[in-house]
Design a protein around this motif. Structure first.
Motif, PDB file in Angstrom:
ATOM      1  N   ASN A 118       0.845  -1.185   0.000  1.00  0.00           N
ATOM      2  CA  ASN A 118       0.000   0.000   0.000  1.00  0.00           C
ATOM      3  C   ASN A 118       0.886   1.243   0.000  1.00  0.00           C
ATOM      4  O   ASN A 118       1.751   1.389   0.850  1.00  0.00           O
ATOM      5  CB  ASN A 118      -0.905  -0.021   1.240  1.00  0.00           C
ATOM      6  N   ILE A 119       0.672   2.135  -0.983  1.00  0.00           N
ATOM      7  CA  ILE A 119       1.500   3.334  -1.082  1.00  0.00           C
ATOM      8  C   ILE A 119       0.662   4.596  -0.959  1.00  0.00           C
ATOM      9  O   ILE A 119      -0.537   4.596  -1.248  1.00  0.00           O
ATOM     10  CB  ILE A 119       2.315   3.353  -2.389  1.00  0.00           C
ATOM     11  N   GLN A 120       1.311   5.653  -0.515  1.00  0.00           N
ATOM     12  CA  GLN A 120       0.736   7.002  -0.440  1.00  0.00           C
ATOM     13  C   GLN A 120      -0.693   6.977   0.089  1.00  0.00           C
ATOM     14  O   GLN A 120      -1.623   7.447  -0.543  1.00  0.00           O
ATOM     15  CB  GLN A 120       0.794   7.680  -1.810  1.00  0.00           C
ATOM     16  N   ASP A 121      -0.854   6.438   1.281  1.00  0.00           N
ATOM     17  CA  ASP A 121      -2.170   6.224   1.862  1.00  0.00           C
ATOM     18  C   ASP A 121      -2.097   6.434   3.367  1.00  0.00           C
ATOM     19  O   ASP A 121      -1.015   6.653   3.915  1.00  0.00           O
ATOM     20  CB  ASP A 121      -2.630   4.788   1.544  1.00  0.00           C
ATOM     21  N   THR A 122      -3.222   6.347   4.034  1.00  0.00           N
ATOM     22  CA  THR A 122      -3.270   6.384   5.492  1.00  0.00           C
ATOM     23  C   THR A 122      -3.639   4.996   5.998  1.00  0.00           C
ATOM     24  O   THR A 122      -4.246   4.204   5.272  1.00  0.00           O
ATOM     25  CB  THR A 122      -4.319   7.390   6.001  1.00  0.00           C
ATOM     26  N   VAL A 123      -3.274   4.708   7.242  1.00  0.00           N
ATOM     27  CA  VAL A 123      -3.598   3.398   7.815  1.00  0.00           C
ATOM     28  C   VAL A 123      -5.103   3.145   7.794  1.00  0.00           C
ATOM     29  O   VAL A 123      -5.551   2.094   7.328  1.00  0.00           O
ATOM     30  CB  VAL A 123      -3.006   3.251   9.236  1.00  0.00           C
ATOM     31  N   PRO A 124      -5.958   4.093   8.272  1.00  0.00           N
ATOM     32  CA  PRO A 124      -7.407   3.808   8.273  1.00  0.00           C
ATOM     33  C   PRO A 124      -7.973   3.555   6.873  1.00  0.00           C
ATOM     34  O   PRO A 124      -8.788   2.646   6.690  1.00  0.00           O
ATOM     35  CB  PRO A 124      -8.023   5.053   8.894  1.00  0.00           C
ATOM     36  N   ASN A 125      -7.550   4.338   5.892  1.00  0.00           N
ATOM     37  CA  ASN A 125      -8.073   4.131   4.533  1.00  0.00           C
ATOM     38  C   ASN A 125      -7.599   2.799   3.953  1.00  0.00           C
ATOM     39  O   ASN A 125      -8.361   2.085   3.296  1.00  0.00           O
ATOM     40  CB  ASN A 125      -7.663   5.280   3.620  1.00  0.00           C
ATOM     41  N   ALA A 126      -6.332   2.468   4.182  1.00  0.00           N
ATOM     42  CA  ALA A 126      -5.804   1.193   3.689  1.00  0.00           C
ATOM     43  C   ALA A 126      -6.526   0.019   4.358  1.00  0.00           C
ATOM     44  O   ALA A 126      -6.904  -0.951   3.693  1.00  0.00           O
ATOM     45  CB  ALA A 126      -4.295   1.113   3.941  1.00  0.00           C
ATOM     46  N   GLN A 127      -6.733   0.106   5.666  1.00  0.00           N
ATOM     47  CA  GLN A 127      -7.447  -0.963   6.370  1.00  0.00           C
ATOM     48  C   GLN A 127      -8.893  -1.067   5.898  1.00  0.00           C
ATOM     49  O   GLN A 127      -9.441  -2.170   5.812  1.00  0.00           O
ATOM     50  CB  GLN A 127      -7.396  -0.719   7.874  1.00  0.00           C
ATOM     51  N   GLY A 128      -9.498   0.061   5.560  1.00  0.00           N
ATOM     52  CA  GLY A 128     -10.854   0.035   5.010  1.00  0.00           C
ATOM     53  C   GLY A 128     -10.911  -0.749   3.711  1.00  0.00           C
ATOM     54  O   GLY A 128     -11.855  -1.519   3.475  1.00  0.00           O
ATOM     55  N   HIS A 129      -9.903  -0.575   2.856  1.00  0.00           N
ATOM     56  CA  HIS A 129      -9.831  -1.323   1.598  1.00  0.00           C
ATOM     57  C   HIS A 129      -9.683  -2.824   1.873  1.00  0.00           C
ATOM     58  O   HIS A 129     -10.386  -3.638   1.279  1.00  0.00           O
ATOM     59  CB  HIS A 129      -8.635  -0.818   0.776  1.00  0.00           C
ATOM     60  N   ASN A 145       6.230   5.961  -0.265  1.00  0.00           N
ATOM     61  CA  ASN A 145       6.693   5.323  -1.503  1.00  0.00           C
ATOM     62  C   ASN A 145       8.184   4.980  -1.489  1.00  0.00           C
ATOM     63  O   ASN A 145       8.806   4.867  -2.535  1.00  0.00           O
ATOM     64  CB  ASN A 145       6.396   6.201  -2.726  1.00  0.00           C
ATOM     65  N   ILE A 146       8.739   4.784  -0.329  1.00  0.00           N
ATOM     66  CA  ILE A 146      10.162   4.458  -0.231  1.00  0.00           C
ATOM     67  C   ILE A 146      10.414   3.040  -0.743  1.00  0.00           C
ATOM     68  O   ILE A 146      11.313   2.807  -1.546  1.00  0.00           O
ATOM     69  CB  ILE A 146      10.670   4.644   1.212  1.00  0.00           C
ATOM     70  N   TYR A 147       9.601   2.084  -0.284  1.00  0.00           N
ATOM     71  CA  TYR A 147       9.740   0.699  -0.742  1.00  0.00           C
ATOM     72  C   TYR A 147       9.409   0.600  -2.232  1.00  0.00           C
ATOM     73  O   TYR A 147      10.154   0.001  -3.010  1.00  0.00           O
ATOM     74  CB  TYR A 147       8.832  -0.214   0.080  1.00  0.00           C
ATOM     75  N   ALA A 148       8.289   1.208  -2.644  1.00  0.00           N
ATOM     76  CA  ALA A 148       7.857   1.137  -4.048  1.00  0.00           C
ATOM     77  C   ALA A 148       8.908   1.697  -4.988  1.00  0.00           C
ATOM     78  O   ALA A 148       9.117   1.162  -6.082  1.00  0.00           O
ATOM     79  CB  ALA A 148       6.537   1.882  -4.220  1.00  0.00           C
ATOM     80  N   GLY A 155       5.160   3.635  -8.648  1.00  0.00           N
ATOM     81  CA  GLY A 155       4.933   4.828  -7.838  1.00  0.00           C
ATOM     82  C   GLY A 155       3.483   5.227  -7.922  1.00  0.00           C
ATOM     83  O   GLY A 155       2.670   4.540  -8.557  1.00  0.00           O
ATOM     84  N   PRO A 156       3.098   6.336  -7.295  1.00  0.00           N
ATOM     85  CA  PRO A 156       1.692   6.715  -7.232  1.00  0.00           C
ATOM     86  C   PRO A 156       1.046   6.966  -8.591  1.00  0.00           C
ATOM     87  O   PRO A 156      -0.167   6.847  -8.724  1.00  0.00           O
ATOM     88  CB  PRO A 156       1.686   7.967  -6.365  1.00  0.00           C
ATOM     89  N   ARG A 157       1.830   7.284  -9.601  1.00  0.00           N
ATOM     90  CA  ARG A 157       1.264   7.507 -10.934  1.00  0.00           C
ATOM     91  C   ARG A 157       1.255   6.228 -11.768  1.00  0.00           C
ATOM     92  O   ARG A 157       0.835   6.246 -12.920  1.00  0.00           O
ATOM     93  CB  ARG A 157       2.047   8.584 -11.668  1.00  0.00           C
ATOM     94  N   ALA A 158       1.742   5.152 -11.197  1.00  0.00           N
ATOM     95  CA  ALA A 158       1.828   3.886 -11.944  1.00  0.00           C
ATOM     96  C   ALA A 158       1.243   2.749 -11.119  1.00  0.00           C
ATOM     97  O   ALA A 158       1.831   1.684 -11.014  1.00  0.00           O
ATOM     98  CB  ALA A 158       3.278   3.590 -12.302  1.00  0.00           C
ATOM     99  N   ILE A 159       0.075   3.002 -10.516  1.00  0.00           N
ATOM    100  CA  ILE A 159      -0.607   1.918  -9.825  1.00  0.00           C
ATOM    101  C   ILE A 159      -1.987   1.755 -10.432  1.00  0.00           C
ATOM    102  O   ILE A 159      -2.554   2.729 -10.950  1.00  0.00           O
ATOM    103  CB  ILE A 159      -0.690   2.132  -8.285  1.00  0.00           C
ATOM    104  N   PRO A 160      -2.492   0.541 -10.404  1.00  0.00           N
ATOM    105  CA  PRO A 160      -1.869  -0.641  -9.825  1.00  0.00           C
ATOM    106  C   PRO A 160      -0.690  -1.127 -10.664  1.00  0.00           C
ATOM    107  O   PRO A 160      -0.666  -0.975 -11.877  1.00  0.00           O
ATOM    108  CB  PRO A 160      -2.993  -1.675  -9.810  1.00  0.00           C
ATOM    109  N   SER A 161       0.269  -1.703  -9.978  1.00  0.00           N
ATOM    110  CA  SER A 161       1.405  -2.373 -10.602  1.00  0.00           C
ATOM    111  C   SER A 161       1.621  -3.684  -9.867  1.00  0.00           C
ATOM    112  O   SER A 161       1.466  -3.736  -8.647  1.00  0.00           O
ATOM    113  CB  SER A 161       2.682  -1.535 -10.486  1.00  0.00           C
ATOM    114  N   THR A 162       1.993  -4.707 -10.608  1.00  0.00           N
ATOM    115  CA  THR A 162       2.258  -6.005  -9.996  1.00  0.00           C
ATOM    116  C   THR A 162       3.627  -6.486 -10.456  1.00  0.00           C
ATOM    117  O   THR A 162       3.903  -6.521 -11.657  1.00  0.00           O
ATOM    118  CB  THR A 162       1.172  -7.031 -10.360  1.00  0.00           C
TER     119      THR A 162
END
Length: 194
Positions: A118-129, A145-148, A155-162
């Protein structure tokens, strides 16, 4: 201003060369089309695969504010690792999540591991997903986005990415944009057969 005949011929040749190159692997060798895989996509040939980054990121708890231990690809030696980069605010990420859940149900086991990132997000929003889509596999939490950023092109302009990592810890596939359960199943099974 109309183009002259040599310019049109050159343009047509350039377009043909670009289309033909889309059907080759990383080393410039042609590959066979794979069922259920986007046209022109090939796994990177073994000889050109790069080692996956050794970086880690904390696991996102399914609920509660605490983050879990740091995890990375190195924790899954000898397994194929599927890492899907996503965010709760990303509409295509939400659209592809059911396919990821199906692929996980079909493929996950001793030889295959699924991780979200999960990138560029908040914990509550990510957990909601995670809760809304009943995501069955863990996700790393990477709000800055350090890991990504360690995975070229993600990065945030290239998601989703797998990103799919082979059993030797090398990047074998980079899927930019939404993927499907069928595409993941085909690519992972190709890697398992290596």
């Amino acid at each position: 201003m109309p183009m002259n005949r040599p310019a049109v011929t050159t343009l047509v040749a350039l377009v043909f060369a670009l289309v033909a190159s889309a059907c080759t692997g990383g080393a410039g060798t042609a590959c066979e089309p794979l069922p259920s895989v986007r046209p022109g996509f090939c796994l990177d040939p073994v000889e050109v695969r790069e080692a996956a980054p050794a970086d880690t990121a904390p696991l996102l708890a399914f609920d509660g504010p605490e983050l879990g231990p740091d995890v990375g690809v190195g924790d899954f030696e000898g397994q194929v690792v599927v890492i899907n980069f996503w965010a709760s605010w990303c509409a295509p990420c939400r659209t592809e999540q059911p396919d990821l859940n199906v692929a996980h149900q079909t493929l996950a086991g001793d030889d295959v591991v699924f991780l979200g990132a999960n990138i560029q997000d908040t914990v509550p929003n990510a957990q909601g997903h995670l809760a809304e889509f009943d995501v069955p596999y863990p996700s790393l939490f990477d709000p800055a986005n350090i890991y990504a950023s360690k995975y070229r092109g993600v990065g945030p302009r290239a998601i989703p990415s797998t990103i799919i990592i082979d059993r030797e810890g090398r990047v074998a596939a980079r899927l930019f944009g939404s993927t499907t359960a069928g595409e993941l199943q085909t690519l992972v099974n190709e890697l398992l057969a290596e």
